[in-house]
Design a protein around this motif. Structure first.
Motif, PDB file in Angstrom:
ATOM      1  N   PHE A  39      69.908 -69.348  12.886  1.00 58.41           N
ATOM      2  CA  PHE A  39      70.670 -69.309  14.315  1.00 58.41           C
ATOM      3  C   PHE A  39      71.373 -70.044  14.409  1.00 58.41           C
ATOM      4  O   PHE A  39      72.123 -69.841  13.973  1.00 58.41           O
ATOM      5  CB  PHE A  39      68.916 -71.037  14.796  1.00 58.41           C
ATOM      6  CG  PHE A  39      70.253 -72.824  14.160  1.00 58.41           C
ATOM      7  CD1 PHE A  39      70.988 -73.225  14.591  1.00 58.41           C
ATOM      8  CD2 PHE A  39      69.243 -72.639  12.690  1.00 58.41           C
ATOM      9  CE1 PHE A  39      71.584 -74.005  13.650  1.00 58.41           C
ATOM     10  CE2 PHE A  39      70.140 -73.460  12.201  1.00 58.41           C
ATOM     11  CZ  PHE A  39      71.057 -74.093  12.643  1.00 58.41           C
ATOM     12  N   GLU A  40      72.699 -70.124  16.384  1.00 57.19           N
ATOM     13  CA  GLU A  40      72.952 -69.669  16.410  1.00 57.19           C
ATOM     14  C   GLU A  40      73.194 -70.064  17.697  1.00 57.19           C
ATOM     15  O   GLU A  40      72.668 -69.884  18.817  1.00 57.19           O
ATOM     16  CB  GLU A  40      73.788 -67.979  16.349  1.00 57.19           C
ATOM     17  CG  GLU A  40      72.958 -67.612  17.786  1.00 57.19           C
ATOM     18  CD  GLU A  40      73.552 -65.860  17.248  1.00 57.19           C
ATOM     19  OE1 GLU A  40      75.064 -65.432  17.295  1.00 57.19           O
ATOM     20  OE2 GLU A  40      72.896 -64.755  17.863  1.00 57.19           O
ATOM     21  N   ASP A  41      74.724 -70.983  17.469  1.00 64.50           N
ATOM     22  CA  ASP A  41      74.630 -71.697  19.134  1.00 64.50           C
ATOM     23  C   ASP A  41      74.072 -72.620  19.473  1.00 64.50           C
ATOM     24  O   ASP A  41      73.863 -72.358  21.199  1.00 64.50           O
ATOM     25  CB  ASP A  41      75.601 -70.493  20.091  1.00 64.50           C
ATOM     26  CG  ASP A  41      76.796 -70.870  20.841  1.00 64.50           C
ATOM     27  OD1 ASP A  41      77.086 -71.729  20.671  1.00 64.50           O
ATOM     28  OD2 ASP A  41      76.860 -69.820  21.892  1.00 64.50           O
ATOM     29  N   VAL A  42      73.396 -73.483  18.413  1.00 53.90           N
ATOM     30  CA  VAL A  42      72.224 -74.561  19.095  1.00 53.90           C
ATOM     31  C   VAL A  42      73.139 -75.811  20.144  1.00 53.90           C
ATOM     32  O   VAL A  42      74.178 -76.368  18.828  1.00 53.90           O
ATOM     33  CB  VAL A  42      71.424 -74.713  17.872  1.00 53.90           C
ATOM     34  CG1 VAL A  42      70.566 -76.203  18.496  1.00 53.90           C
ATOM     35  CG2 VAL A  42      70.373 -73.711  18.371  1.00 53.90           C
ATOM     36  N   LEU A  87      62.492 -86.269  21.593  1.00 59.35           N
ATOM     37  CA  LEU A  87      62.729 -84.424  22.094  1.00 59.35           C
ATOM     38  C   LEU A  87      62.268 -83.311  20.531  1.00 59.35           C
ATOM     39  O   LEU A  87      62.391 -83.400  19.322  1.00 59.35           O
ATOM     40  CB  LEU A  87      64.208 -83.956  21.855  1.00 59.35           C
ATOM     41  CG  LEU A  87      65.057 -82.953  21.611  1.00 59.35           C
ATOM     42  CD1 LEU A  87      64.921 -82.379  23.104  1.00 59.35           C
ATOM     43  CD2 LEU A  87      67.018 -82.600  21.189  1.00 59.35           C
ATOM     44  N   GLY A  88      61.782 -82.267  21.577  1.00 63.48           N
ATOM     45  CA  GLY A  88      60.205 -81.517  20.546  1.00 63.48           C
ATOM     46  C   GLY A  88      61.491 -80.413  20.646  1.00 63.48           C
ATOM     47  O   GLY A  88      62.041 -79.989  21.565  1.00 63.48           O
ATOM     48  N   LEU A  89      61.255 -79.322  19.164  1.00 61.85           N
ATOM     49  CA  LEU A  89      61.855 -78.182  19.518  1.00 61.85           C
ATOM     50  C   LEU A  89      60.770 -78.041  18.761  1.00 61.85           C
ATOM     51  O   LEU A  89      59.916 -77.675  17.587  1.00 61.85           O
ATOM     52  CB  LEU A  89      62.848 -78.881  17.983  1.00 61.85           C
ATOM     53  CG  LEU A  89      64.150 -77.824  17.959  1.00 61.85           C
ATOM     54  CD1 LEU A  89      64.962 -78.247  18.704  1.00 61.85           C
ATOM     55  CD2 LEU A  89      64.714 -78.401  16.913  1.00 61.85           C
ATOM     56  N   VAL A 103      61.335 -81.009  25.594  1.00 60.21           N
ATOM     57  CA  VAL A 103      61.006 -79.595  24.998  1.00 60.21           C
ATOM     58  C   VAL A 103      62.153 -78.740  24.862  1.00 60.21           C
ATOM     59  O   VAL A 103      62.652 -77.860  25.492  1.00 60.21           O
ATOM     60  CB  VAL A 103      59.265 -78.975  24.942  1.00 60.21           C
ATOM     61  CG1 VAL A 103      59.633 -78.026  23.635  1.00 60.21           C
ATOM     62  CG2 VAL A 103      58.772 -80.411  24.802  1.00 60.21           C
ATOM     63  N   LEU A 104      62.720 -77.791  23.501  1.00 56.94           N
ATOM     64  CA  LEU A 104      63.791 -77.372  23.822  1.00 56.94           C
ATOM     65  C   LEU A 104      63.075 -76.344  22.235  1.00 56.94           C
ATOM     66  O   LEU A 104      61.891 -76.195  21.708  1.00 56.94           O
ATOM     67  CB  LEU A 104      65.232 -77.414  22.747  1.00 56.94           C
ATOM     68  CG  LEU A 104      65.775 -78.290  23.186  1.00 56.94           C
ATOM     69  CD1 LEU A 104      67.204 -78.725  22.388  1.00 56.94           C
ATOM     70  CD2 LEU A 104      65.542 -78.314  25.008  1.00 56.94           C
ATOM     71  N   VAL A 105      62.384 -74.749  23.198  1.00 58.58           N
ATOM     72  CA  VAL A 105      61.860 -73.058  22.875  1.00 58.58           C
ATOM     73  C   VAL A 105      63.467 -72.459  22.197  1.00 58.58           C
ATOM     74  O   VAL A 105      63.995 -72.542  22.481  1.00 58.58           O
ATOM     75  CB  VAL A 105      61.372 -72.768  23.630  1.00 58.58           C
ATOM     76  CG1 VAL A 105      60.757 -71.699  23.044  1.00 58.58           C
ATOM     77  CG2 VAL A 105      60.089 -73.433  24.623  1.00 58.58           C
ATOM     78  N   ILE A 106      62.932 -72.520  20.950  1.00 56.01           N
ATOM     79  CA  ILE A 106      63.860 -71.346  20.010  1.00 56.01           C
ATOM     80  C   ILE A 106      62.935 -70.455  20.183  1.00 56.01           C
ATOM     81  O   ILE A 106      61.640 -70.266  20.132  1.00 56.01           O
ATOM     82  CB  ILE A 106      64.190 -72.719  18.950  1.00 56.01           C
ATOM     83  CG1 ILE A 106      64.682 -73.422  19.221  1.00 56.01           C
ATOM     84  CG2 ILE A 106      65.335 -71.266  18.390  1.00 56.01           C
ATOM     85  CD1 ILE A 106      65.812 -73.999  17.826  1.00 56.01           C
ATOM     86  N   TYR A 107      63.226 -68.969  20.262  1.00 57.40           N
ATOM     87  CA  TYR A 107      63.287 -67.955  20.157  1.00 57.40           C
ATOM     88  C   TYR A 107      64.433 -66.661  19.788  1.00 57.40           C
ATOM     89  O   TYR A 107      65.241 -66.495  20.122  1.00 57.40           O
ATOM     90  CB  TYR A 107      62.828 -66.771  21.210  1.00 57.40           C
ATOM     91  CG  TYR A 107      62.169 -65.258  21.132  1.00 57.40           C
ATOM     92  CD1 TYR A 107      61.280 -65.656  20.847  1.00 57.40           C
ATOM     93  CD2 TYR A 107      63.549 -65.423  21.915  1.00 57.40           C
ATOM     94  CE1 TYR A 107      60.698 -64.127  20.395  1.00 57.40           C
ATOM     95  CE2 TYR A 107      63.217 -63.992  22.136  1.00 57.40           C
ATOM     96  CZ  TYR A 107      61.402 -63.515  21.484  1.00 57.40           C
ATOM     97  OH  TYR A 107      61.573 -61.448  21.588  1.00 57.40           O
ATOM     98  N   GLY A 133      66.139 -67.735  16.906  1.00 58.83           N
ATOM     99  CA  GLY A 133      67.524 -68.307  16.751  1.00 58.83           C
ATOM    100  C   GLY A 133      68.041 -68.787  18.326  1.00 58.83           C
ATOM    101  O   GLY A 133      69.758 -69.333  17.359  1.00 58.83           O
ATOM    102  N   LYS A 134      67.893 -68.325  19.093  1.00 60.98           N
ATOM    103  CA  LYS A 134      68.953 -68.746  19.805  1.00 60.98           C
ATOM    104  C   LYS A 134      67.869 -70.222  21.402  1.00 60.98           C
ATOM    105  O   LYS A 134      66.626 -70.003  21.668  1.00 60.98           O
ATOM    106  CB  LYS A 134      68.517 -68.349  20.900  1.00 60.98           C
ATOM    107  CG  LYS A 134      69.911 -67.798  20.200  1.00 60.98           C
ATOM    108  CD  LYS A 134      70.432 -66.309  21.753  1.00 60.98           C
ATOM    109  CE  LYS A 134      71.804 -65.786  20.696  1.00 60.98           C
ATOM    110  NZ  LYS A 134      72.602 -64.748  21.761  1.00 60.98           N
ATOM    111  N   ILE A 135      68.336 -71.552  21.854  1.00 57.50           N
ATOM    112  CA  ILE A 135      67.532 -72.141  22.653  1.00 57.50           C
ATOM    113  C   ILE A 135      67.314 -71.179  23.642  1.00 57.50           C
ATOM    114  O   ILE A 135      68.278 -70.587  24.212  1.00 57.50           O
ATOM    115  CB  ILE A 135      68.449 -73.009  22.966  1.00 57.50           C
ATOM    116  CG1 ILE A 135      67.992 -74.645  21.654  1.00 57.50           C
ATOM    117  CG2 ILE A 135      67.704 -73.896  23.979  1.00 57.50           C
ATOM    118  CD1 ILE A 135      68.538 -75.532  22.017  1.00 57.50           C
ATOM    119  N   ILE A 136      66.531 -70.370  23.996  1.00 51.01           N
ATOM    120  CA  ILE A 136      65.961 -70.399  25.721  1.00 51.01           C
ATOM    121  C   ILE A 136      65.071 -70.832  26.680  1.00 51.01           C
ATOM    122  O   ILE A 136      64.735 -70.583  27.331  1.00 51.01           O
ATOM    123  CB  ILE A 136      64.943 -68.624  25.361  1.00 51.01           C
ATOM    124  CG1 ILE A 136      63.904 -69.466  24.630  1.00 51.01           C
ATOM    125  CG2 ILE A 136      66.067 -68.054  24.081  1.00 51.01           C
ATOM    126  CD1 ILE A 136      62.822 -68.481  24.996  1.00 51.01           C
TER     127      ILE A 136
END
Lengths: 504, 329
Positions: free
Chosen positions: A270-273, A283-285, A466-470, A472-475
């Motif tokens: 992942f990058e730049d989170v 906090l959901g991930l 909730v943060l959604v990761i796609y 490797g990035k939080i989108i």
């Protein structure tokens, strides 16, 4: 009327003081997919292990296709055409696919195994049932979990299975693999096989089962058609209570950030989170398998060293070289693989629960056993852990209670941040609610929680944000009120990212 | 009716479970009673005293170290090396005219280094304990042969060397010989460490599931190091007691303790419901092995048949204990 494929009547099983099965019946007709549901400890695995010849029944009758079976051994039941696909993979990792499929049934030339014939038949079977082009010489250890499941099922087919018992077959599969498994099961059903399907996922039960036997406290409390009665009703039968309280609410003031993550990067994962976790917040991930959500969690716990970025906790930049540093800084983690990382099943409940907080329960290096007993007994009572006492070995507890032991271990050490990685996986409905209650309790004590789960419903219901990761990035970031499962799924599968890219 | 059956089932289960835990103790008592009658002289004060101060003390201290290691889920095949190198350095320093206390420290220091090397191989090079300590065992044997011209013993039987040896092996406090006092101190120390201290809990966690220990924030490499160093130093103590008793260093003499120490530890696991190594269990294991050896010798069995007798006894005791346990479950 022809005899049922499996007929188990008035089965009783007593383990010492515990009555695991109390006059339970299980009747499975050929050509049906028969669901077996119940909370952990309801007797599902006991009744299956009796059928498999792993346990001996205390009393009751078992017959297979009308033939009464007196003494069952694992070999004798297989000879009757009843095969078991157990939850834990039971394949030899160093065997090849063909060897695993034809284990104890190898095509032979005299005393020697005919490898050419074996490999040919193995690839034939894999193609026939799964349309799978898998080299039969591949080692089991190189296969994905889904492929291993397929090999196990193929093995049963190669042995002319008439009845197949699948224990949580979808637990480690992604949705596409579940689909293909289901289409195979439907095909086998039309071929006249009887299939027993055990799962915690109610939606799967609804989708695939023709009939469901519901177990509660060792007794069958109902045999129903799931499409007729619906999931709600089945869950109510399992728990004997109303499901409207499934996701308990909490009223918690969300405070200042406890932990801040800035531009965190692990190459290839992942990058730049960047995000903050505030006190009192859950906090959901979430993301699809391989999106990088787990790796973020592992990095916050010191299991992976970040290549760039910072973790700030207690106003200090933290360098976690190992979980030891993370724990010392006040980070707790409920790992996904409970049996490998969460609890030591060979230790007692008490020893597990005090393990992370022995520093506080000791004076000059010696364990203060009185204080430990007080704390542990308090936690057992508090968390409603079902165990005779704190000296009981954890391996004798049900999955849900084991998970509560893991949670209890961290409650004792008062960590500021709790990282939860699939805390409710393979846990029954009742225990799930109790784990949600525990999460709420931590939040109300002002702790920060990071919650990773692939069950979007619980993410939707439990999280403040909730943060959604796609990839490797939080989108995406969604606040309570704007979170719903469809939206999360769309974001997690990249739909949002694609639209935005088009717009740009 | 049902209640009665339930209670009966429960009681028989618990008594079976208890019986499985006590099988080793019962076997020990049975063996003692048997030899009391079968072997004249077995129960004599002199025999018991010799048995304890010559055989039990030496093996028990090594076995205590092994208990820590096996408790942590490891194995130490290099205890013989720790014993021998400790003994060798101790004897060489005495021969070179060093004071007894320094020679003892030198010997223990050598053992400490063996433990440190094991810890390094296991923690840093991630070699599993079996292979790491096996390697050290091979190297340790060679070191002894190289430094003694292929294995020539060093005898320091002349009177001028007697003082330090006598101080260790032939003195007593309140009528209790020093070696026994040393054993008691070791027992208390290891008991407190394993069964009362935080360290002991960490050892149990390492033994049960090392990953869980790591995920609970326990410094696994540090504690593993302590485990292997403790075992090596305890073995070193045996090395010094051994040399002091025989006033010599015989290369590779320590090898004889390896399997007995492992055996005693595993026999000892039969007394705990969880089948974990424990100090009490190991001591019973040591006593059982020592009494068998001594008793069979006294009734005139030769060395080779003794081994057969001990093997059969181990099968009987453990088979009984684990068999009852399985029935109970």
């Amino acid at each position: 009327m022809t005899a049922a494929a499996i007929e188990m009547r008035s089965i009783n099983k007593i383990f010492g003081p515990v009555k695991a099965l109390d006059d339970a019946d299980l009747v499975v007709e050929a050509g049906t997919i028969h669901g077996l549901v119940g909370q952990n400890g309801a007797g599902k695995s006991t009744i299956i292990k009796i059928l498999a010849g792993i346990y001996r029944r205390t009393s009751g009758n078992v017959s297979v296709f009308g033939k009464p079976l007196d003494q069952i051994t694992p070999a004798s039941i297989e000879a009757e055409g009843v095969h078991f696909i157990h939850q834990d993979r039971l394949l030899v990792p160093t065997a090849t696919v063909a060897e695993a499929i034809f284990l104890r049934n190898e095509p032979r030339v005299g005393p020697f195994i005919n490898y050419r014939e074996m490999n040919r038949r193995a690839s034939e079977l894999l193609k026939l049932y799964f349309e799978l082009d898998l080299d039969p010489r591949t080692l089991i250890s190189e296969l994905s979990t889904a492929q291993q499941k397929i090999v196990q099922i193929t093995r049963a087919l190669a042995h002319d299975a008439k009845v197949m018992v699948l224990d949580e077959p979808t637990a480690a599969l992604v949705s596409r693999e579940v689909e293909s498994l289901f289409s195979v099961l439907r095909r086998l059903k039309t071929d006249g096989l009887a299939i027993v399907f055990i799962s915690h996922y109610m939606s799967e039960i609804l989708e695939i089962c023709d009939v469901v036997t519901v177990l509660r406290n060792g007794t069958d409390v109902g045999v129903v058609d799931p499409s007729e009665v619906g999931i709600q009703k089945i869950v109510e039968m399992m728990t004997n209570r109303d499901t409207s309280e499934m996701y308990p609410r909490r009223e918690v003031e969300i405070g200042a950030p406890v932990m801040s993550v800035r531009n965190l990067t692990v190459d290839g994962a992942f990058e730049d989170v960047s995000f903050d976790i505030r006190s009192g917040e859950i906090l959901g991930l979430t993301g699809l398998l391989g999106s990088g959500d787990k790796e973020v969690l592992n990095t916050l716990f010191g299991q992976i060293k970040p290549d760039a970025g910072e973790i700030i906790l207690h106003d200090k930049q933290q360098k976690f070289g190992s979980p030891v540093d993370a724990v010392n800084a006040g980070v707790a983690k409920i790992p996904e693989d409970r049996r490998a990382h969460g609890v030591a099943t060979g230790l007692s409940v008490g020893e597990n629960m005090s393990l992370a907080s022995l520093g506080q329960l000791s004076t000059r290096g010696f364990v203060d056993r009185k204080k430990e007993a007080e704390v542990v007994d308090g936690l057992i009572r508090d968390l409603g852990i079902k165990t005779p006492d704190r000296h009981t070995l954890v391996k004798n507890l049900s999955g849900g209670n084991q998970q509560k032991v893991v949670v209890g271990k961290w409650l004792g050490c008062n960590s500021e941040i709790s990282l939860l990685d699939e805390p409710t996986v393979a846990v029954d409905v009742g225990a799930k609610v109790e784990i949600y209650n525990l999460m709420n309790r931590l939040a109300s004590e002002g702790k920060g929680l990071v919650f990773v789960s692939s069950d979007l419903e619980e993410v939707t219901e439990m999280c403040d944000r909730v943060l959604v990761i796609y990839r490797g990035k939080i989108i995406g970031e969604y606040k309570r009120g704007e979170i719903d499962a469809d939206r999360l799924l769309a974001a997690a599968s990249g739909a949002v990212a694609e639209t935005e890219r088009k717009r740009a | 009716m049902t209640n009665q059956t339930d209670t009966a089932v429960r009681e028989s289960r618990f008594s079976l479970e208890a019986a499985s835990n006590y099988a080793v103790i019962v076997a020990f008592i049975a063996v003692v009673i048997f030899f009391t009658f079968a072997a004249p002289g077995f129960m004599s004060g002199e025999n018991i005293f010799n048995l304890i101060s010559n055989k039990v003390v030496l093996l028990a201290i090594v076995a205590l170290g092994m208990t820590i290691v096996i408790g942590a889920g490891g194995i130490d095949l290099s205890v013989g090396v720790s014993i021998d190198l400790s003994s060798m350095i101790f004897i060489m320093m005495i021969a070179a005219g060093y004071m007894g206390a320094f020679a003892v420290m030198g010997g223990l220091g050598a053992a400490f280094c063996v433990g440190l090397l094991n810890a390094f191989l296991i923690n840093k090079l991630k070699i599993n304990p079996f292979l790491a300590t096996l390697g050290v065992l091979f190297i340790g044997k060679s070191i002894q042969q190289l430094s003694t011209q292929g294995g020539v013993p060093i005898y320091l039987t002349r009177a001028e060397y007697a003082a330090p040896f006598d101080a260790i092996a032939r003195t007593s406090l309140l009528g209790i010989p020093t070696p026994i006092i040393i054993l008691v101190v070791c027992i208390i120390g290891v008991y407190l460490a394993l069964h009362r201290s935080v360290f002991g809990r960490y050892v149990a966690a390492l033994g049960a599931q090392a990953d869980v220990a790591r995920y609970s924030g326990i410094r696994v490499p540090f504690h593993m190091s302590i485990v292997f160093i403790s075992c090596a130093v305890l073995s070193g103590i045996t090395g010094i007691l051994l040399s002091s008793t025989v006033r010599s260093y015989v290369p590779l003499a320590g090898d004889a303790f390896l399997l007995d120490a492992i055996g005693a530890t595993f026999i000892g696991t039969a007394i705990s419901a969880e089948r974990r190594p424990s100090v009490l269990g190991t001591l019973i294991g040591v006593a059982l092995l020592a009494v068998m050896r001594n008793g069979l010798l006294l009734i005139g069995w030769n060395f080779f048949w003794q081994q057969v007798g001990i093997g059969v006894l181990v099968f009987l005791v453990l088979g009984l204990s684990f068999g009852l346990r399985k029935r109970a479950e």
